[in-house]
Structures are given as C-alpha cells and as structure tokens.
Design a protein around this motif. Structure first.
Motif, short mmCIF file in Angstrom:
data_model
loop_
_atom_site.label_atom_id
_atom_site.label_comp_id
_atom_site.label_asym_id
_atom_site.label_seq_id
_atom_site.Cartn_x
_atom_site.Cartn_y
_atom_site.Cartn_z
N PHE A 21 0.86 -1.17 0.00
CA PHE A 21 0.00 0.00 0.00
C PHE A 21 0.90 1.22 0.00
N SER A 22 0.34 2.38 -0.31
CA SER A 22 1.18 3.57 -0.39
C SER A 22 0.45 4.77 0.13
N ALA A 23 1.24 5.77 0.51
CA ALA A 23 0.68 7.05 0.94
C ALA A 23 1.76 8.09 0.75
N CYS A 24 1.40 9.30 0.38
CA CYS A 24 2.36 10.36 0.08
C CYS A 24 2.15 11.53 1.02
N HIS A 25 3.25 12.11 1.49
CA HIS A 25 3.19 13.26 2.39
C HIS A 25 4.19 14.29 1.94
N GLU A 44 7.00 8.96 0.45
CA GLU A 44 5.88 8.19 -0.07
C GLU A 44 6.11 6.72 0.28
N MET A 45 5.16 6.13 0.96
CA MET A 45 5.26 4.71 1.25
C MET A 45 4.95 3.93 -0.02
N VAL A 46 5.95 3.23 -0.54
CA VAL A 46 5.78 2.50 -1.79
C VAL A 46 5.02 1.21 -1.56
N ARG A 47 5.43 0.44 -0.55
CA ARG A 47 4.73 -0.79 -0.18
C ARG A 47 5.30 -1.30 1.14
N SER A 48 4.62 -2.28 1.70
CA SER A 48 5.13 -2.94 2.91
C SER A 48 5.03 -4.45 2.73
N TYR A 49 5.96 -5.17 3.37
CA TYR A 49 5.95 -6.62 3.35
C TYR A 49 5.69 -7.13 4.76
N LEU A 50 4.73 -8.01 4.92
CA LEU A 50 4.54 -8.68 6.19
C LEU A 50 5.70 -9.65 6.44
N PRO A 51 6.04 -9.90 7.71
CA PRO A 51 7.16 -10.81 8.00
C PRO A 51 7.02 -12.17 7.33
N VAL A 52 5.79 -12.72 7.29
CA VAL A 52 5.61 -14.05 6.70
C VAL A 52 5.91 -14.02 5.21
#
Length: 411
Positions: A21-25, A44-52
């Motif tokens: 997911f992403s968000a820009c500030h 800007e949050m490009v994406r995130s990965y869960l630990p699993v």
C-alpha cells in the motif's frame, strides 16, 4: 548493469505486491503537524511486506543463491519501503534529490546501510523510480535482517532527472549521499522508527567508487556526525587516469559508453575547463556522444551507437599523445581530482573485485589496496578477489560478501 532473477522469484514478488500500500506526504504542507525537517522534503510509502511474506521470499532467494542462507537466519522483521525527496546542493545551489529507503518493522534500534548503485543511464532504473528492479529487490529484502537501507538515486535521476547526471564527480556524489543519510535520520523521527547511530557503506562499480569517496569524506570531515563502522566497496574505478590508460592500451573495449558518459558529464560540469570533444573522440562519435545520455537509453543501447574499436573511437592524437600533448592536461587533472588516493583509514574495509573483470580491471582494487597498506592501514583493509568472475558476475557475490560481513559485525 542488469541482474536477472529467475521466473519463480518474480512470481513470489507478484504475491508480495498484493500486500503493498502507499501514501504520500509533503512535509512542508502547513496543515501537517509533523516535525520540522532540514533535509527531508517528502516521503511516499511504496509498499510494505509482512514478515511471513519476507520469509517466503527468502526461501525462494536461498534456493537460487545458497549463500543467502546465513542472511536468512537473521530475518526477523517485515519491511516498509519509502521513496523520499530531500534537499541537497549542487555547485552551491539548492537541488532536490531522491532515493529509496527500506525500513524494518517492529521493535528495535537499527543501523543504516548506505548502498551506492552502479553505473546507470536510464531514468526508469533509478532506485526510487523502479523499486521492482531485480537487484533493488534483493537489497530491500536485507532490511528484514534489521538494517535500514538507504539507496540514493544520484543527481540526474528521480526527482532531479531534469538535469544531467554528474557521473564519477566526487563533490556532488559525496554531497548527495550524505544529505540522503541526513534525510533518513529525519524520516526516522517523522515515522517513529529508531536508529542506533551505526553506519555501513557498500556499493559496486560506480557505487564502489562512490563508497570509498564517501568513506574518505566521513573520516576526514564528518566523523563527529556519522559513526562509520565498516565499508565494502566493490569493483570501483578508483583511479580514473589508470582506467583511461587501460582503455587506450586495448584494441577493443567492451563498454565504450563508460568513458563517453564520463566525458559528457565533464562537459556539462564545466565546458570551459575541458578541451573540445572532437580532440578526444573521433567523428562521428564526437557529435553523437552528447546526444546519448538523456535518460532514455540503456548502457547496452548506447554501446550499440558507439564502437568497441579503441582506434576508431578515439582520435589518434589522443591515443598516442595523451601524456605529452599539453592540451590534454586539463582532462588528466580533472580525472585525477575525481580519483581516490588511499589514506590511513580508521574504518574496517573490504575491497572486493572479480579477477576476470574486463570492464573495470581488478588491478585497480589491488593497486589501491597496496596503497592502503603503504599508508599503514594493513590491519583494517582486506582485499577479496573473486576467482573467474567478471564485472556483471561479481555484482551478487560482492553484495553477499558485504552483507554477510555487516551481519557478523552486528551480532
């Protein structure tokens, strides 16, 4: 320089993207209550990965690169990837720059790895523009072991792609890398993750050269600001006059765009200080080279427009008289000023190079290692030569050697 990851690895990355997911500030919006910053402009949050998902990705990577098993043992975090823009300076004027930052999730206080990428001519392959580029994905994964990864785009890419790239230019490279590290510190405050004040440097090819330039600048000028723990430069063109002479001594050179890139950069940096391009490059290449580095062509595509025949690429006068004709003195001096002289470094340093490298010959690393030893740094500098490995083939092994060493140092 392109690294190929197998199709099954690409498949797992598609799965990972489902969780992004992403968000820009913009940090200078008056409506924001975020802390005031001096370098960081926006993130800007490009994406995130869960630990699993990181664990699944590493299972695939280890099957392709067994050497990554030791790295996999340290996977303890998810990852958040940010594109940032930040303020730097170029030739005394303010300039907006950008880069990619990979942050571990969860509890902990994290060290920073600054990774300086190798020679690139495509705007579309800058770290912040193409975080899905094969090798950047491997680096993003390293954040799961508890490192914050800083990857500057360099000037001429990302947010500054409206200007030329000052290729192998010491002053602007050092400034851009250090200012991004300052912006990363501010990002940590804004996004509330903790840094432990430890810095590690690594990079390959142009990035190896940049790594040593930044290392030297920190030790000589910024040691009170940055706590540099270790440095691992790989396959860098540390002595630009030496590599010039190496190219001119060959009948053919497989990467003619390297020197074209460098000369085009010097023209843009200071046209008056450099002799006309037609004194160095033969026609039609003297007219062609200034048109090739606009960010739309890869190195391979630029090479296809040039020639690997050294006698055809360069003028006869330059090939035969570059050391005796005084009109070439300014070029020699510029190359010298942007090269690296060894010093009695206080930083543990591993200099890594493939012995079959015909693009940036391994003797460059041997020479600067010997110079470090002569300066008294033999207990802190190690030369690691990778047998039967060429320039492209050395990218992943050098990276794994670097990361493996950094992990050992943080145990």
């Amino acid at each position: 320089m392109q690294l190929k990851i197998k199709d099954y690895t690409r498949g797992i990355l598609i799965i990972l993207l489902i969780f992004s997911f992403s968000a820009c500030h913009n940090l200078f919006n008056n409506d924001d209550d975020e802390p005031e910053t001096n370098y960081l402009v926006s993130y800007e949050m490009v994406r995130s990965y869960l630990p699993v998902m990181v664990e699944t990705m590493f299972e695939q990577l280890v099957s392709q690169y067994p050497e990554m098993a030791s790295v996999q043992e340290r996977v303890n975090h998810g990852i958040i990837i940010y594109k940032i823009t930040y303020k730097t300076t170029f030739k005394g004027e303010s300039q907006l720059a950008s880069g990619l930052v990979c942050v571990p999730t969860g509890e902990g206080s994290f060290p920073v790895i600054s990774y300086q990428n190798g020679t690139n001519t495509l705007h579309g392959n800058a770290p912040s523009v193409n975080p899905n580029y094969d090798y950047y994905i491997l680096l993003e994964a390293i954040a799961s072991t508890g490192f914050v990864i800083s990857m500057p785009d360099y000037l001429g890419f990302g947010s500054s792609d409206n200007m030329f790239h000052p290729y192998l230019h010491k002053e602007s490279t050092v400034q851009t890398v250090l200012d991004m590290l300052r912006a990363v510190e501010e990002l940590a405050v804004v996004r509330e993750f903790s840094l432990n004040n430890e810095l590690y440097l690594t990079g390959y090819s142009q990035g190896g050269w940049a790594t040593l330039q930044v290392q030297k600048a920190i030790e000589e000028e910024f040691s009170s600001e940055f706590n540099l723990k270790a440095s691992a430069p790989g396959a860098g063109p540390y002595d630009l006059n030496f590599i010039k002479e190496y190219i001119l001594s060959q009948e053919t050179y497989p990467m003619p765009y390297y020197f074209g890139y460098l000369y085009n950069s010097m023209i843009n940096l200071d046209e008056e200080a450099i002799m006309p391009i037609g004194e160095v490059f033969s026609a039609p290449y003297d007219s062609l080279i200034p048109t090739l580095f606009d960010g739309t062509m890869s190195g391979e595509e630029i090479n296809a427009e040039l020639t690997t025949d050294v006698a055809e690429l360069f003028t006869e006068n330059y090939r035969l008289n570059y050391n005796t004709d005084t009109q070439f003195n300014s070029l020699t001096e510029i190359l010298k000023n942007n090269s690296i002289e060894a010093w009695n470094t206080s930083t543990p340093t591993k200099i890594i190079h493939g012995l079959a490298d015909s693009y940036v010959p391994a003797i460059l690393s041997k020479n600067i290692y010997d110079d470090f030893v002569a300066k008294g740094a033999q207990s802190r500098v190690q030369l690691i030569e990778i047998p039967e490995t060429d320039h492209i083939g050395g990218i992943v092994p050098a990276g794994l050697i670097s990361i493996g060493w950094f992990l050992e140092l943080t145990e």
